[in-house]
Scaffold this active site. Structure first.
Site, PDB file in Angstrom:
ATOM      1  N   MET A  67       0.841  -1.200   0.000  1.00 56.19           N
ATOM      2  CA  MET A  67       0.000   0.000   0.000  1.00 56.19           C
ATOM      3  C   MET A  67       0.877   1.251   0.000  1.00 56.19           C
ATOM      4  SD  MET A  67      -3.434  -0.905   2.066  1.00 56.19           S
ATOM      5  CE  MET A  67      -2.792  -0.631   3.716  1.00 56.19           C
ATOM      6  N   GLY A  68       2.156   1.109  -0.339  1.00 54.82           N
ATOM      7  CA  GLY A  68       3.036   2.269  -0.399  1.00 54.82           C
ATOM      8  C   GLY A  68       3.494   2.700   0.983  1.00 54.82           C
ATOM      9  N   ALA A  69       3.960   3.965   1.099  1.00 48.30           N
ATOM     10  CA  ALA A  69       4.608   4.437   2.324  1.00 48.30           C
ATOM     11  C   ALA A  69       5.698   3.427   2.694  1.00 48.30           C
ATOM     12  CB  ALA A  69       3.609   4.647   3.462  1.00 48.30           C
ATOM     13  N   HIS A  73       8.985   1.223   3.513  1.00 47.94           N
ATOM     14  CA  HIS A  73      10.079   1.255   4.484  1.00 47.94           C
ATOM     15  C   HIS A  73      11.002   0.084   4.181  1.00 47.94           C
ATOM     16  CE1 HIS A  73       7.828  -1.966   6.361  1.00 47.94           C
ATOM     17  NE2 HIS A  73       6.772  -1.171   6.510  1.00 47.94           N
ATOM     18  N   GLY A 111      11.294  -2.774   5.412  1.00 38.21           N
ATOM     19  CA  GLY A 111      10.627  -4.079   5.355  1.00 38.21           C
ATOM     20  C   GLY A 111      10.121  -4.363   3.950  1.00 38.21           C
ATOM     21  N   HIS A 112       9.519  -3.345   3.328  1.00 44.86           N
ATOM     22  CA  HIS A 112       9.053  -3.525   1.946  1.00 44.86           C
ATOM     23  C   HIS A 112      10.239  -3.770   1.003  1.00 44.86           C
ATOM     24  CE1 HIS A 112       5.641  -0.849   3.505  1.00 44.86           C
ATOM     25  NE2 HIS A 112       5.004  -1.909   3.080  1.00 44.86           N
ATOM     26  N   ASP A 120       8.764   9.310  -2.898  1.00 41.39           N
ATOM     27  CA  ASP A 120       9.760   8.671  -2.040  1.00 41.39           C
ATOM     28  C   ASP A 120       9.750   7.145  -2.247  1.00 41.39           C
ATOM     29  OD1 ASP A 120      11.680   8.783   0.238  1.00 41.39           O
ATOM     30  OD2 ASP A 120      10.134   7.537   1.171  1.00 41.39           O
ATOM     31  N   ASP A 121       8.570   6.587  -2.416  1.00 41.65           N
ATOM     32  CA  ASP A 121       8.468   5.137  -2.673  1.00 41.65           C
ATOM     33  C   ASP A 121       9.243   4.777  -3.938  1.00 41.65           C
ATOM     34  OD1 ASP A 121       6.755   5.060  -0.508  1.00 41.65           O
ATOM     35  OD2 ASP A 121       4.936   4.732  -1.681  1.00 41.65           O
ATOM     36  N   GLN A 154      12.958   4.773  -3.501  1.00 40.65           N
ATOM     37  CA  GLN A 154      13.433   3.556  -2.811  1.00 40.65           C
ATOM     38  C   GLN A 154      13.441   2.360  -3.761  1.00 40.65           C
ATOM     39  OE1 GLN A 154      12.184   2.654   1.297  1.00 40.65           O
ATOM     40  NE2 GLN A 154      10.897   4.464   1.165  1.00 40.65           N
ATOM     41  N   GLY A 207       4.984 -10.442   3.687  1.00 38.48           N
ATOM     42  CA  GLY A 207       5.705 -10.404   4.952  1.00 38.48           C
ATOM     43  C   GLY A 207       4.990 -11.176   6.048  1.00 38.48           C
ATOM     44  N   LYS A 245       5.052 -10.229   8.918  1.00 36.43           N
ATOM     45  CA  LYS A 245       4.534  -9.164   9.792  1.00 36.43           C
ATOM     46  C   LYS A 245       3.009  -9.225   9.877  1.00 36.43           C
ATOM     47  CE  LYS A 245       3.666  -4.813  11.220  1.00 36.43           C
ATOM     48  NZ  LYS A 245       2.714  -4.324  10.294  1.00 36.43           N
ATOM     49  N   SER A 297       6.534  -0.665  10.149  1.00 37.37           N
ATOM     50  CA  SER A 297       5.178  -0.539   9.613  1.00 37.37           C
ATOM     51  C   SER A 297       4.980   0.871   9.106  1.00 37.37           C
ATOM     52  CB  SER A 297       4.158  -0.834  10.724  1.00 37.37           C
ATOM     53  OG  SER A 297       2.881  -0.376  10.338  1.00 37.37           O
ATOM     54  N   SER A 298       4.217   0.984   8.035  1.00 37.41           N
ATOM     55  CA  SER A 298       3.893   2.319   7.528  1.00 37.41           C
ATOM     56  C   SER A 298       3.166   3.138   8.585  1.00 37.41           C
ATOM     57  CB  SER A 298       3.009   2.209   6.279  1.00 37.41           C
ATOM     58  OG  SER A 298       3.628   1.393   5.311  1.00 37.41           O
ATOM     59  N   ARG A 299       2.457   2.455   9.474  1.00 40.09           N
ATOM     60  CA  ARG A 299       1.682   3.177  10.489  1.00 40.09           C
ATOM     61  C   ARG A 299       2.548   3.666  11.654  1.00 40.09           C
ATOM     62  NH1 ARG A 299      -2.625  -0.714   8.918  1.00 40.09           N
ATOM     63  NH2 ARG A 299      -4.377   0.503   8.166  1.00 40.09           N
TER      64      ARG A 299
HETATM   65  P1  AMP Z   1       1.524  -2.973   3.531  1.00 40.38           P
HETATM   66  O1  AMP Z   1       2.056  -1.995   2.549  1.00 40.38           O
HETATM   67  O2  AMP Z   1       1.721  -2.587   4.948  1.00 40.38           O
HETATM   68  O3  AMP Z   1       0.133  -3.439   3.206  1.00 40.38           O
HETATM   69  O4  AMP Z   1       2.432  -4.260   3.382  1.00 40.38           O
HETATM   70  C1  AMP Z   1       2.799  -4.786   2.138  1.00 40.38           C
HETATM   71  C2  AMP Z   1       3.610  -6.026   2.357  1.00 40.38           C
HETATM   72  O5  AMP Z   1       4.756  -5.696   3.123  1.00 40.38           O
HETATM   73  C3  AMP Z   1       2.864  -7.126   3.135  1.00 40.38           C
HETATM   74  O6  AMP Z   1       3.219  -8.387   2.602  1.00 40.38           O
HETATM   75  C4  AMP Z   1       3.399  -6.959   4.519  1.00 40.38           C
HETATM   76  O7  AMP Z   1       3.347  -8.130   5.289  1.00 40.38           O
HETATM   77  C5  AMP Z   1       4.829  -6.583   4.215  1.00 40.38           C
HETATM   78  N1  AMP Z   1       5.469  -5.912   5.358  1.00 40.38           N
HETATM   79  C6  AMP Z   1       5.025  -4.815   6.006  1.00 40.38           C
HETATM   80  N2  AMP Z   1       5.837  -4.525   7.040  1.00 40.38           N
HETATM   81  C7  AMP Z   1       6.813  -5.471   7.035  1.00 40.38           C
HETATM   82  C8  AMP Z   1       7.953  -5.737   7.861  1.00 40.38           C
HETATM   83  N3  AMP Z   1       8.251  -4.966   8.910  1.00 40.38           N
HETATM   84  N4  AMP Z   1       8.723  -6.801   7.555  1.00 40.38           N
HETATM   85  C9  AMP Z   1       8.428  -7.606   6.497  1.00 40.38           C
HETATM   86  N5  AMP Z   1       7.372  -7.406   5.680  1.00 40.38           N
HETATM   87  C10 AMP Z   1       6.572  -6.354   5.952  1.00 40.38           C
END
Ligand code: AMP
Length: 282
Positions: A33-35, A37, A39-40, A80-81, A84, A151, A153, A189-191
């Site tokens: 969903m962008g934003a 970091h 982890g992404h 920014d996304d 990266q 992830g 996560k 986390s993006s949050r």
């Molecule tokens: P999101 O953008 O938060 O919906 O996440 C997109 C993908 O990134 C999902 O597969 C998440 O599980 C993964 N993700 C988010 N945060 C992390 C993290 N800290 N470590 C590994 N994967 C992550």
């Protein structure tokens, strides 16, 4: 800055993927969903280990947010996304407008059972996973990718999507990746950017409590009591706890002891207006 292909339509993405497949290249998808970091970015690097071509989708999916949730204010940091993703060497971004994903008249949802109906996040976000599954099903068929990286996560989401991809014969492999953490243990986390300095300082407690709980369970401490004390610790620290539970790592069914199978500890808690989730293996 070097460039990255940006596709806003399914047709443009499909044409590129068809070309890559025709050239004999494997294609990996990283749905986000962008934003973005680190982890992404780790998911992108994992995808690159398995495939020559990697597409990252960036779509804040309205159907997975309840009306009272943070869809409107979810962070959107597209430039920014992209920077990266260029640095990580991703090949393309799929960045569809909402109308491309949900044209007028759209009226379909994926109905989920199994890991989507176990009383974890589904209890607190009753329509969340059908929105996630519906958009992932679309992304998988739209992209025709060979695999997608998710992830750990979002552990329940990983199980839901893996189950759906197999059950619906979507022809895509789901590749899991371990959670990326800040140096103090907080799951990225993006949050996290919503957190005040005070709440940011408190947030790593979730991971610390999970680790201590895992150690107690490994030491054969009675599971119910250990979980209940861990719940109390989180609440006493000032979180509003949605759940902290020990579940079977594959089925997400409740467990009563280590003998019930591999255990995953999962937590969701709110601090201020921010909802954090985390999980670890025992
Ligand atoms: P999101 O953008 O938060 O919906 O996440 C997109 C993908 O990134 C999902 O597969 C998440 O599980 C993964 N993700 C988010 N945060 C992390 C993290 N800290 N470590 C590994 N994967 C992550």
């Amino acid at each position: 800055m070097s460039q990255i292909a940006i596709f806003e339509t399914v047709a443009a993405m499909r044409a590129a993927v068809a070309g890559w497949h025709a050239a004999g290249d494997k294609v990996g998808l990283v749905p986000t969903m962008g934003a973005l970091h680190e982890g992404h970015v780790a998911l992108v690097r994992e995808a690159q280990r398995h495939a020559r071509r990697v597409i990252v989708s960036i779509f804040v999916n309205p159907t997975q947010f309840a009306p009272h949730e943070d869809f409107k204010k979810y962070p959107r940091t597209f430039d920014d996304d992209c920077a990266q993703l260029v640095a990580a060497g991703a090949d393309a971004v799929f960045f569809p407008p909402v109308e491309e994903m949900y044209p007028a008249g759209f009226a379909t949802r994926v109905l989920l059972l199994g890991p989507a109906a176990v009383g974890l996040d589904d209890r607190f976000r009753p329509t969340h996973f059908e929105g996630v599954a519906t958009v992932c099903c679309k992304l998988f068929t739209q992209s025709q990718a060979d695999f997608a990286v998710f992830g750990e996560k979002d552990y329940q989401q990983l199980k839901v999507v893996t189950r759906m991809a197999a059950d619906l014969d979507l022809g895509i492999e789901i590749v899991p990746l371990a959670t990326f953490r800040e140096p103090d243990g907080l799951a990225m986390s993006s949050r996290n950017r919503y957190l005040s300095a005070e709440h940011r300082a408190l947030a790593p407690l979730l991971h610390q409590v999970l680790q201590a709980l895992a150690a107690r369970i490994r030491n054969q401490d009675p599971l119910f009591q250990a979980v209940s004390e861990a719940q109390t610790e989180i609440i006493s620290a000032g979180f509003e706890l949605d759940y902290l539970e020990a579940r079977h790592a594959q089925t997400l069914a409740p467990v009563t002891s280590l003998a019930d199978g591999p255990i995953r500890l999962l937590v969701a808690a709110r601090i201020g207006a921010t909802r954090l989730i985390d999980n670890i293996a025992v």
